[in-house]
Enzyme design. Sequence first.
Site, mmCIF file in Angstrom:
data_model
loop_
_atom_site.group_PDB
_atom_site.id
_atom_site.type_symbol
_atom_site.label_atom_id
_atom_site.label_comp_id
_atom_site.label_asym_id
_atom_site.label_seq_id
_atom_site.Cartn_x
_atom_site.Cartn_y
_atom_site.Cartn_z
ATOM 1 N N GLU A 198 -64.293 -4.501 27.638
ATOM 2 C CA GLU A 198 -63.436 -5.801 27.091
ATOM 3 C C GLU A 198 -62.979 -6.694 28.304
ATOM 4 O O GLU A 198 -62.926 -6.259 29.332
ATOM 5 C CB GLU A 198 -62.183 -5.162 26.045
ATOM 6 N N HIS A 205 -60.159 -14.186 19.273
ATOM 7 C CA HIS A 205 -60.098 -13.011 19.724
ATOM 8 C C HIS A 205 -60.098 -11.868 18.935
ATOM 9 O O HIS A 205 -60.968 -11.072 19.024
ATOM 10 C CB HIS A 205 -58.734 -12.977 20.921
ATOM 11 N N LYS A 233 -66.659 1.666 25.944
ATOM 12 C CA LYS A 233 -66.586 0.229 25.422
ATOM 13 C C LYS A 233 -66.380 -0.826 26.560
ATOM 14 O O LYS A 233 -65.722 -0.095 27.676
ATOM 15 C CB LYS A 233 -65.592 -0.040 24.425
ATOM 16 N N ASP A 257 -54.983 1.901 18.409
ATOM 17 C CA ASP A 257 -53.849 1.562 19.694
ATOM 18 C C ASP A 257 -53.445 0.066 19.437
ATOM 19 O O ASP A 257 -54.213 -0.817 18.725
ATOM 20 C CB ASP A 257 -54.843 1.535 21.167
ATOM 21 N N HIS A 306 -60.358 -9.120 30.039
ATOM 22 C CA HIS A 306 -58.780 -9.605 30.285
ATOM 23 C C HIS A 306 -58.643 -10.813 31.198
ATOM 24 O O HIS A 306 -58.153 -10.813 32.163
ATOM 25 C CB HIS A 306 -57.735 -8.404 30.861
ATOM 26 N N ASN A 307 -59.671 -11.668 30.772
ATOM 27 C CA ASN A 307 -59.871 -13.037 31.623
ATOM 28 C C ASN A 307 -58.467 -13.657 32.022
ATOM 29 O O ASN A 307 -58.333 -14.168 32.920
ATOM 30 C CB ASN A 307 -61.053 -13.777 31.164
ATOM 31 N N SER A 327 -46.786 -5.317 24.161
ATOM 32 C CA SER A 327 -46.358 -4.457 25.169
ATOM 33 C C SER A 327 -47.302 -3.483 25.185
ATOM 34 O O SER A 327 -48.078 -3.061 24.226
ATOM 35 C CB SER A 327 -44.963 -4.005 24.752
#
Length: 736
Positions: free
Chosen positions: A92, A48, A90, A267, A94-95, A312
């Site tokens: 992305e 990842h 962008k 981030d 989150h599968n 978190s």
Amino acid sequence: MSADPPITPELVAAHGLKPDEYQRILTLIGREPSFTELGIFSAMWNEHCSYKSSRIHLRKLPTKAPWVIQGPGENAGVIDIGDGEACIFKMESHNHPSYIEPHQGAATGVGGILRDVFTMGARPVASLDLLRFGAPEHPLMRHLIAGVASGIGSYGNSFGVPTVGGSTKFDRRYNGNILVNAMAVGIARQDEIFYAKATGVGNPIVYLGSKTGRDGIHGATMASAAFEADAQEKRPTVQVGDPFAEKLLLEACLELMKTGAVIAIQDMGAAGLTSSAVEMGAKGNLGIELDLDAVPCREPGMSAYEMLLSESQERMLMVLAPEKAAEAEAVFRKWGLDFAIIGKTTDDLRFVIKHEGEIKADLPIKELGDEAPVYDRPSVLTPRPATIAADTIVPPISHGEALLRLIGSPDLASKLWITEQYDSLILGNTIQGPGGDAALIRLGDGPKGLALTADVTQRYCEADPYEGGKQAVTMAWRNLTAVGALPLAVTDNLNFGNPENPKIMGQFIGCLEGIGEACRALDFPIVSGNVSLYNASEGQDIPPTPAIGGVGLLEDASRGATLSIKRPGDAILLLGETQGWLGASLYLRDICGREDGAPPVVDLALEKRIGNFLRGLIANRALTAVHTLTDGGLAVGLAKMALAGGIGARIDIPGHCPAHAYLFGEDQARYLVTAAPEKAEAIRIEAEQLGIACQLIGRTGGPTLELGQEASVAIEDLRRAFEEWLPNHMTGIVIE
């Protein structure tokens, strides 16, 4: 304080590291790593974060153009949209988290991509999502659909960003591994863009936002492995989101950015504090020293390992100008957020972690990223299937029945049950939301608008990865063109199965070759993206799903086109060649029960020529409706135009190919448009002078769709089929 466990082969394997990768670590640092250091390597060297299976192939993609300000490598891509403004965007995935815990997984997927955008100084103006679910009848699927929809809606609505578009489709190969890809778009001034590159020795490193907990530890590592039967045991690796805290973080960051205090910002997403700190230091050729005693924690007794790997949500890391630290703290305290100086930049290129008076990690910072393994994995390219001749397919049902069945099928039926949970109008700039070829939003008070799309046809990518990759790009390009926008740039989300399987790696390589060729031909560079591999469950890989998000610009958004039929009596024109291509089509799959054949061939030069011609017609207000033809072909495209406008139509069916192939074939580079009757002939002549096929095929009007002599279907029957499937399927679902 509990002692760290000994480093054993089993512990190394549990961290997702293979024996040769662990040996590489030993060689790199000259000793056995500590438990905390093992966790750091596991986070930074997983698929990842490191892109170790895909990096050598991603280099082949086109990423530059005169309007590209920042390509891949930052939090998001940046393009010039004129007047000193930039669009930052962008996509992305989150599968894995969304399969394990659909509400929180999807919600934090939205939160994470929003942070990628506002980290760079942009105010988010829109989000989109690409969702792929398994067979609707699968016992888990209603729960997953409901949870994902509520998660996306609750986070986006609470944060205050409109969810304006996307794509939702179904396939049994997603039964054990659904896809949730989130795309965010923001706007910033070109001279107010912020990057992750740290500069200056001795500058304070500041932790900002929410407190750190134990949620999401090893989330990135979990996202880099295939699912087995114990997927639900991984629920603690799913993060928990707070959209209201994220809204406060947005406002605090944007306020602080105007003070000149921010040197670098990142981030805390995948791999949390570890990844953000390492990336900032490595990009700036600086070391990073952190004292974890200063990290704000919401749970007592957290170890260095846990703090470094926690994912978190709603957290940022900044390098600040020292003289601005007090001012920065005041800003964040005003917004009720944590602010803590937790370290400093150094000149020794080391990543040093201190906790409770001990050095828990001391590693070479550049090598954590640069020395990650890079694999040129074995691959077997997918052979192109045989072309299916349309006249060998015998229609099993009437064309009217086929249209009703297709328009009410899971892939094509209305997704209003999902999208009505999203606020698509918040901020007040949405011109066209879910349901059009592309979403359209207004930019501020001026005339300009942005067009946005996200989609992919995974059937084509599986049948022929190269042509499927080309088609994914051209579909995005066409969607933007169909609303009148000039396509500018792409963000991609490359969702594939296990790359250690040569067949899957062949799919990946084939799709990337097609994507790259199409982007080059269409001047449509890729400026950001994400690779999501190991999308497999108990040995079942997902179909290759390289999602393409596209952004286009309209100089005058008031001239944008929509797909709805506006009035009776308009001429219907078909732009592009129709051969009746049925290979890998929805008609072949859902009506004939076959999943075979070569997908349609993409002619990139023709795509560009037709698209440029069409944009000119739209800009000159020569057309009253425009729709690009994709899944389900001409009949389905016309039905959607009729449903959107509440007005029927009649078309003629020529005899150059079988009627079912003409109606349901999925030939590419085609648009269905309507125009005032007196303009139709001039449009046709101009098209043919440019070498573009253009036929007058019918007229709008009436309460039915008349498909030549083959079928007559009432608009209300179409509407019932289109609108009722998903609500009926979801009846009785309660989200716990």
